[in-house]
Design a protein around this motif. Sequence first.
Motif, PDB file in Angstrom:
ATOM      1  N   PRO A 198      -2.087  25.591   6.477  1.00  0.00           N
ATOM      2  CA  PRO A 198      -3.198  26.158   5.701  1.00  0.00           C
ATOM      3  C   PRO A 198      -4.280  26.782   6.566  1.00  0.00           C
ATOM      4  O   PRO A 198      -5.017  27.643   6.091  1.00  0.00           O
ATOM      5  CB  PRO A 198      -3.730  24.953   4.920  1.00  0.00           C
ATOM      6  N   GLU A 199      -4.385  26.374   7.828  1.00  0.00           N
ATOM      7  CA  GLU A 199      -5.367  26.985   8.726  1.00  0.00           C
ATOM      8  C   GLU A 199      -5.108  28.485   8.894  1.00  0.00           C
ATOM      9  O   GLU A 199      -6.044  29.282   8.998  1.00  0.00           O
ATOM     10  CB  GLU A 199      -5.331  26.318  10.109  1.00  0.00           C
ATOM     11  N   VAL A 200      -3.830  28.859   8.930  1.00  0.00           N
ATOM     12  CA  VAL A 200      -3.477  30.276   9.086  1.00  0.00           C
ATOM     13  C   VAL A 200      -3.893  31.053   7.844  1.00  0.00           C
ATOM     14  O   VAL A 200      -4.395  32.181   7.940  1.00  0.00           O
ATOM     15  CB  VAL A 200      -1.965  30.428   9.347  1.00  0.00           C
ATOM     16  N   GLY A 204      -6.525  33.364   9.209  1.00  0.00           N
ATOM     17  CA  GLY A 204      -5.777  34.560   9.553  1.00  0.00           C
ATOM     18  C   GLY A 204      -4.835  34.323  10.715  1.00  0.00           C
ATOM     19  O   GLY A 204      -4.848  33.262  11.361  1.00  0.00           O
ATOM     20  N   TYR A 205      -4.021  35.325  11.012  1.00  0.00           N
ATOM     21  CA  TYR A 205      -2.990  35.171  12.036  1.00  0.00           C
ATOM     22  C   TYR A 205      -3.569  35.065  13.448  1.00  0.00           C
ATOM     23  O   TYR A 205      -2.849  34.713  14.386  1.00  0.00           O
ATOM     24  CB  TYR A 205      -2.006  36.336  11.959  1.00  0.00           C
ATOM     25  N   TRP A 269     -14.609  33.139  18.730  1.00  0.00           N
ATOM     26  CA  TRP A 269     -14.195  33.068  20.127  1.00  0.00           C
ATOM     27  C   TRP A 269     -13.786  31.660  20.541  1.00  0.00           C
ATOM     28  O   TRP A 269     -13.096  31.479  21.548  1.00  0.00           O
ATOM     29  CB  TRP A 269     -15.339  33.552  21.017  1.00  0.00           C
ATOM     30  N   ASP A 270     -14.201  30.647  19.766  1.00  0.00           N
ATOM     31  CA  ASP A 270     -13.873  29.276  20.134  1.00  0.00           C
ATOM     32  C   ASP A 270     -12.374  29.017  20.152  1.00  0.00           C
ATOM     33  O   ASP A 270     -11.907  28.083  20.805  1.00  0.00           O
ATOM     34  CB  ASP A 270     -14.574  28.291  19.192  1.00  0.00           C
ATOM     35  N   VAL A 271     -11.604  29.843  19.431  1.00  0.00           N
ATOM     36  CA  VAL A 271     -10.154  29.661  19.431  1.00  0.00           C
ATOM     37  C   VAL A 271      -9.556  30.033  20.793  1.00  0.00           C
ATOM     38  O   VAL A 271      -8.480  29.583  21.161  1.00  0.00           O
ATOM     39  CB  VAL A 271      -9.498  30.496  18.307  1.00  0.00           C
ATOM     40  N   LEU A 272     -10.285  30.856  21.569  1.00  0.00           N
ATOM     41  CA  LEU A 272      -9.790  31.303  22.869  1.00  0.00           C
ATOM     42  C   LEU A 272     -10.159  30.346  24.002  1.00  0.00           C
ATOM     43  O   LEU A 272      -9.513  30.350  25.047  1.00  0.00           O
ATOM     44  CB  LEU A 272     -10.346  32.692  23.193  1.00  0.00           C
ATOM     45  N   ILE A 273     -11.190  29.534  23.784  1.00  0.00           N
ATOM     46  CA  ILE A 273     -11.677  28.658  24.856  1.00  0.00           C
ATOM     47  C   ILE A 273     -10.619  27.662  25.334  1.00  0.00           C
ATOM     48  O   ILE A 273     -10.409  27.516  26.543  1.00  0.00           O
ATOM     49  CB  ILE A 273     -12.968  27.931  24.407  1.00  0.00           C
TER      50      ILE A 273
END
Length: 320
Positions: A198-200, A204-205, A269-273
């Motif tokens: 469900p997070e996707v 989003g992708y 941007w936190d997804v990239l950290i």
Amino acid sequence: MYIEQAYKGFTERWRYFVGFLIVIVGWQFLGGIPLIAAMILKSDSINSISTDYGAMADTLGLNFFFLLVLLTFFAAMVSLWVAVKFIHRLSFKDFTTSRKRIDWKRITFSFVLWGVVSSALVFLDIYFSPENYEFSFEAGPFLVLLLISIIFIPIQTSFEEYFTRGYLMQSIGIASKNKWLPFVVSSSLFGLLHILNPEVDKLGYGILIYYIGTGFFLGILTLMDEGLELPLGFHAANNFFTALLVTADWTAFRTHSIYRDVSEPVLGWDVLIPVFVIYPILLFIFSKKYGWKNWKEKLFGRVLSREEYMALNDGESDLA
């Protein structure tokens, strides 16, 4: 030589084909029977059964739904064990590591390290953004969650590691005779397996950058350390502390955790950290602790043939 560990069992392609079928049937069909049965009993009709994570959790209750989801991975793990043990005739020790025995200290170190780091990141975010969290601790439901998590989360995470970085990586490596292809495919597939989360749907992708990046990180751990111990510990810690500390209405793990994230889900941007900052730091720590060398060869080198591996190991793998 973790991939070459497969030579200690039978590696004919038909065996992997049969093994994959056994795992898929156990995981996607047999494992889902308790969840489907519970939903049927709770619903007015089969047609009214919802496939939405949130709706199913509300129908069955958070702890019961969480248990039934984890039971699908218990069935998957048993199916994989059957395939490895009886189709490939490979011991689970050899399926786990290239060392003489499973290194539980490695598993523990990885578990504790990521458990401390990930928990610290959660509490830091709560401290700096308290408006995004709601304290939702309830002793009774939380203790039930804790018991379920202690028993079943290691099974769930272990299956994902054994299947992607074990079975899939070894089968592709033996077939292709190189390491880069199984490394890339297994890491990418690990991320794509989460595409139905469900997070996707909410974020989003772009969130797949995190999932696929995590897959590559765990793939590096496997190949550089010549075994699954470090990925097993890391993955177990990640899901265990996630389940206990923070939940949200739009995540795969809807649990009776200590905190509830009430913020509006936004992909930032936190997804990239973790992928580009934290994981490289962890790789540096692991590499120094375990003395990793020859990165290029271990990640992108050649997989030995059965004959070469047998000669190197005095015929230990000869099952013909």
